[in-house]
Design a protein around this motif. Sequence first.
Motif, PDB file in Angstrom:
ATOM      1  N   ALA A 152      -5.577  11.565 -18.154  1.00  0.00           N
ATOM      2  CA  ALA A 152      -5.855  12.367 -16.962  1.00  0.00           C
ATOM      3  C   ALA A 152      -4.861  13.520 -16.889  1.00  0.00           C
ATOM      4  O   ALA A 152      -3.695  13.347 -16.558  1.00  0.00           O
ATOM      5  CB  ALA A 152      -5.751  11.495 -15.706  1.00  0.00           C
ATOM      6  N   VAL A 153      -5.338  14.676 -17.265  1.00  0.00           N
ATOM      7  CA  VAL A 153      -4.480  15.863 -17.223  1.00  0.00           C
ATOM      8  C   VAL A 153      -5.010  16.863 -16.198  1.00  0.00           C
ATOM      9  O   VAL A 153      -4.429  17.929 -16.029  1.00  0.00           O
ATOM     10  CB  VAL A 153      -4.413  16.539 -18.613  1.00  0.00           C
ATOM     11  CG1 VAL A 153      -3.747  15.600 -19.609  1.00  0.00           C
ATOM     12  CG2 VAL A 153      -5.798  16.933 -19.111  1.00  0.00           C
ATOM     13  N   CYS A 154      -6.101  16.516 -15.543  1.00  0.00           N
ATOM     14  CA  CYS A 154      -6.768  17.473 -14.672  1.00  0.00           C
ATOM     15  C   CYS A 154      -7.487  16.718 -13.571  1.00  0.00           C
ATOM     16  O   CYS A 154      -8.206  15.754 -13.851  1.00  0.00           O
ATOM     17  CB  CYS A 154      -7.773  18.271 -15.507  1.00  0.00           C
ATOM     18  SG  CYS A 154      -8.165  19.912 -14.892  1.00  0.00           S
ATOM     19  N   GLY A 164     -16.397  15.388  -2.542  1.00  0.00           N
ATOM     20  CA  GLY A 164     -16.793  15.047  -1.179  1.00  0.00           C
ATOM     21  C   GLY A 164     -16.168  13.791  -0.634  1.00  0.00           C
ATOM     22  O   GLY A 164     -16.267  13.531   0.565  1.00  0.00           O
ATOM     23  N   SER A 165     -15.526  12.986  -1.481  1.00  0.00           N
ATOM     24  CA  SER A 165     -14.894  11.753  -1.016  1.00  0.00           C
ATOM     25  C   SER A 165     -13.752  11.390  -1.950  1.00  0.00           C
ATOM     26  O   SER A 165     -13.639  11.923  -3.054  1.00  0.00           O
ATOM     27  CB  SER A 165     -15.903  10.603  -0.974  1.00  0.00           C
ATOM     28  OG  SER A 165     -16.229  10.171  -2.285  1.00  0.00           O
ATOM     29  N   ALA A 197     -16.736  17.159 -10.530  1.00  0.00           N
ATOM     30  CA  ALA A 197     -16.231  17.980 -11.634  1.00  0.00           C
ATOM     31  C   ALA A 197     -15.350  17.137 -12.557  1.00  0.00           C
ATOM     32  O   ALA A 197     -15.385  17.293 -13.781  1.00  0.00           O
ATOM     33  CB  ALA A 197     -15.454  19.176 -11.098  1.00  0.00           C
ATOM     34  N   TYR A 198     -14.557  16.243 -11.983  1.00  0.00           N
ATOM     35  CA  TYR A 198     -13.732  15.355 -12.802  1.00  0.00           C
ATOM     36  C   TYR A 198     -14.615  14.463 -13.658  1.00  0.00           C
ATOM     37  O   TYR A 198     -14.319  14.229 -14.838  1.00  0.00           O
ATOM     38  CB  TYR A 198     -12.826  14.498 -11.919  1.00  0.00           C
ATOM     39  CG  TYR A 198     -12.011  13.486 -12.690  1.00  0.00           C
ATOM     40  CD1 TYR A 198     -10.802  13.835 -13.251  1.00  0.00           C
ATOM     41  CD2 TYR A 198     -12.480  12.185 -12.866  1.00  0.00           C
ATOM     42  CE1 TYR A 198     -10.052  12.928 -13.984  1.00  0.00           C
ATOM     43  CE2 TYR A 198     -11.753  11.258 -13.599  1.00  0.00           C
ATOM     44  CZ  TYR A 198     -10.532  11.625 -14.153  1.00  0.00           C
ATOM     45  OH  TYR A 198      -9.819  10.716 -14.877  1.00  0.00           O
ATOM     46  N   TYR A 199     -15.704  13.974 -13.092  1.00  0.00           N
ATOM     47  CA  TYR A 199     -16.603  13.066 -13.820  1.00  0.00           C
ATOM     48  C   TYR A 199     -17.212  13.776 -15.027  1.00  0.00           C
ATOM     49  O   TYR A 199     -17.229  13.241 -16.141  1.00  0.00           O
ATOM     50  CB  TYR A 199     -17.702  12.588 -12.875  1.00  0.00           C
ATOM     51  CG  TYR A 199     -18.566  11.472 -13.412  1.00  0.00           C
ATOM     52  CD1 TYR A 199     -18.019  10.242 -13.745  1.00  0.00           C
ATOM     53  CD2 TYR A 199     -19.941  11.645 -13.559  1.00  0.00           C
ATOM     54  CE1 TYR A 199     -18.815   9.201 -14.216  1.00  0.00           C
ATOM     55  CE2 TYR A 199     -20.749  10.614 -14.028  1.00  0.00           C
ATOM     56  CZ  TYR A 199     -20.173   9.396 -14.352  1.00  0.00           C
ATOM     57  OH  TYR A 199     -20.966   8.374 -14.824  1.00  0.00           O
ATOM     58  N   ALA A 236     -14.483   7.973 -11.870  1.00  0.00           N
ATOM     59  CA  ALA A 236     -14.926   9.243 -11.300  1.00  0.00           C
ATOM     60  C   ALA A 236     -13.825   9.985 -10.568  1.00  0.00           C
ATOM     61  O   ALA A 236     -14.060  11.054 -10.012  1.00  0.00           O
ATOM     62  CB  ALA A 236     -16.092   8.988 -10.327  1.00  0.00           C
ATOM     63  N   VAL A 237     -12.631   9.427 -10.565  1.00  0.00           N
ATOM     64  CA  VAL A 237     -11.450  10.100 -10.008  1.00  0.00           C
ATOM     65  C   VAL A 237     -10.253   9.749 -10.895  1.00  0.00           C
ATOM     66  O   VAL A 237     -10.264   8.729 -11.570  1.00  0.00           O
ATOM     67  CB  VAL A 237     -11.162   9.674  -8.544  1.00  0.00           C
ATOM     68  CG1 VAL A 237     -12.191  10.251  -7.591  1.00  0.00           C
ATOM     69  CG2 VAL A 237     -11.114   8.139  -8.440  1.00  0.00           C
TER      70      VAL A 237
END
Length: 489
Positions: free
Chosen positions: A282-284, A444-445, A451-453, A487-488
Motif C-alpha cells: 500500500a503506497v497510495c 464514500g465510506s 479508486a484504491y480498489y 478495498a481500502v
Amino acid sequence: MVSQATLPPVGDPSWTKVFEDGFNLAHEVGTDPNDGMSVYTVGGAPVWKNLGYKPIADGTWKPRPMNECATIDTAAGILTLKPFPNEDPADASKTLWRCRITSTAQFGSGTYIFAARIKVHTSQGHLSSFWLNTAPGAGATNEIDVIENSGQKSLANGCKATTSMPTNHGTVDGPYYGLNHTYYSSYTPKTGYKHCLSQSATNPLMDNQFHTFHAEWAPGQHIKFYTDGVLSATYGPQYAKDTPLNAILTNIDKQTAGNPAQDFQVNWVKVWKKNPPPPPPAVCDNDCWRAQLGTQGYTYIQNSNMSDPRLVRIIFDRKFYAAAYPDVRSWAEGKVATQGGNFYDHVQWHWLNYGIPWGRAGSATFDPIYYMNVQPDVSAAYGWNNYAGAINHFVSYGRFEGRRASTFFEPNYYRARYGDLAGWANWAVLDHFTVNGMSEGRQGSAEFGPAYYMGTYADLRAAYGSNNYRAGMSHWYSNGRAEGRVAVP
C-alpha cells in the motif's frame, strides 16, 4: 474431462483451516450456559451441540445428553450417530427417531470448503446427512445438504421435481439413486434445488466404506459439490446466499421401537476459509489513486419512471444491477434473444418483479438488506423483509436524515472527507456521490475506496478500464468481497 479438486494441503497459502474434528481426542460432555443444551467440549472449548428434539406442541428445543446419540471412539477416530426415540407428545406413533448435532462455530462472510469423511451406508430405513444451515431461532434459513443418503440405489419418483423443489431429473419419474446434494432457502421467495447422483456415480459409493464429500461455498458466485474429489454438481449464484452457517450431522430413522436404529459413522469434519489475495504494497490511498487514474466517463441510463420511488437513481441504477448480479445479465440477455426489446428494460423489469422481493441491491447507494440491518427501527416498523417498505422509507425520510443504506456510502464520512462539500445537506451529498462522486473515484465510506480498489488490482483495470470505478464497485459486490479482495489500505 472430469473436474477434480483436492482438499487444501497443510501450509496452502490460499486457505486457512478454521475447524477440524478428527474424533481422536477426548470429548467431554458439558452444558451450554446460554441455552442449557448438551455439548461436546475438546480441551474445555465447546465443539458440538446436541439440539435434542423439538415438540410440535410448544415449538421449543428440549435438551438431550450429547452422548445419548453421538458416541466417539477416539482410538478409531470415529463418531457414531444413533437415533434416539422421539419424545414429542404430539407424535403418538413415536416412529421418528433422530440424532442431530451442530457445530458451535458459525461460518460466513467469505469462501469456504466444508468437508467430511463419512461411511456411505447401504442400510435402509434411515436418512443420514452432512449439511449446513443457519442456526435455529434465526428466522428464515438457508440449507445446503453437502450429502444426503437414504441407503437406496433406486426409489421411484424420489428425484421428481415439485413446484417448490426442482431437480436435475425434471419431471421424469425416477429412478432416484440414494445420494443427493440439495439447496433450500425459506427466505421469501422460497427457492430450492435437488441434484440426485446418477446410478453410475452412486453404485461405486454404496459399499459401506468411508468416502469424502465436500462443498465449496462462494457467496454470490456458486456452490460446488464434490464426491471423493470429483465434481458432481455446481449451483449458481442464486443459491449461494451469504448467511452464517453451522455444520450439522444428522441421522433420522423412521421405525418402531422393535426395529433397531441404524448407525451413521463419521471419520472427520473439516472447514477451510479462503484467504484474500495479497494486495501489492500500500503506497497510495484512494485519493492518491484518483489523481493517477483520473475521472471516469459515464453515461447514465435513465429509468422508465423517475417519479416511482423504486426507480429513482439513488435506489436503482440499471448498469450497477446488471453488473452486480451475473444471473440478471444472463436472464436479460435471454429475454432479448427470445422476446426482443431493450436489454436494460428487461433488467429494470427483473428489479421490479424479482430484485426487490429478493432484497437485492439496486444501486451502489441502496442495499435493502443492509438498510434493515443497520436501521433496526425501520426493520421493526416495516418488517425485517419488507424491502419495498425500506425503499419507501429511505426515499421519503432516510436520505434526508442521513441514514446509511450501503457499504459504499456514509454521508457524514463523505462530507467530512471532501472540503468542497462542507455544509451540504444529507440528501445533497448523497446526490453528489451518485451523480459525480462515483465517476470521480471519490471515497464514500471508510470501508470502500473505488479508486484504491481499481488501482490495487491490475486484473480489474485490464478487464474494465483503469478508472471505471462504477464497474469496480459492481465487481466487489458480485465477486470481490467473496474473494476477500481489499478495498481500502
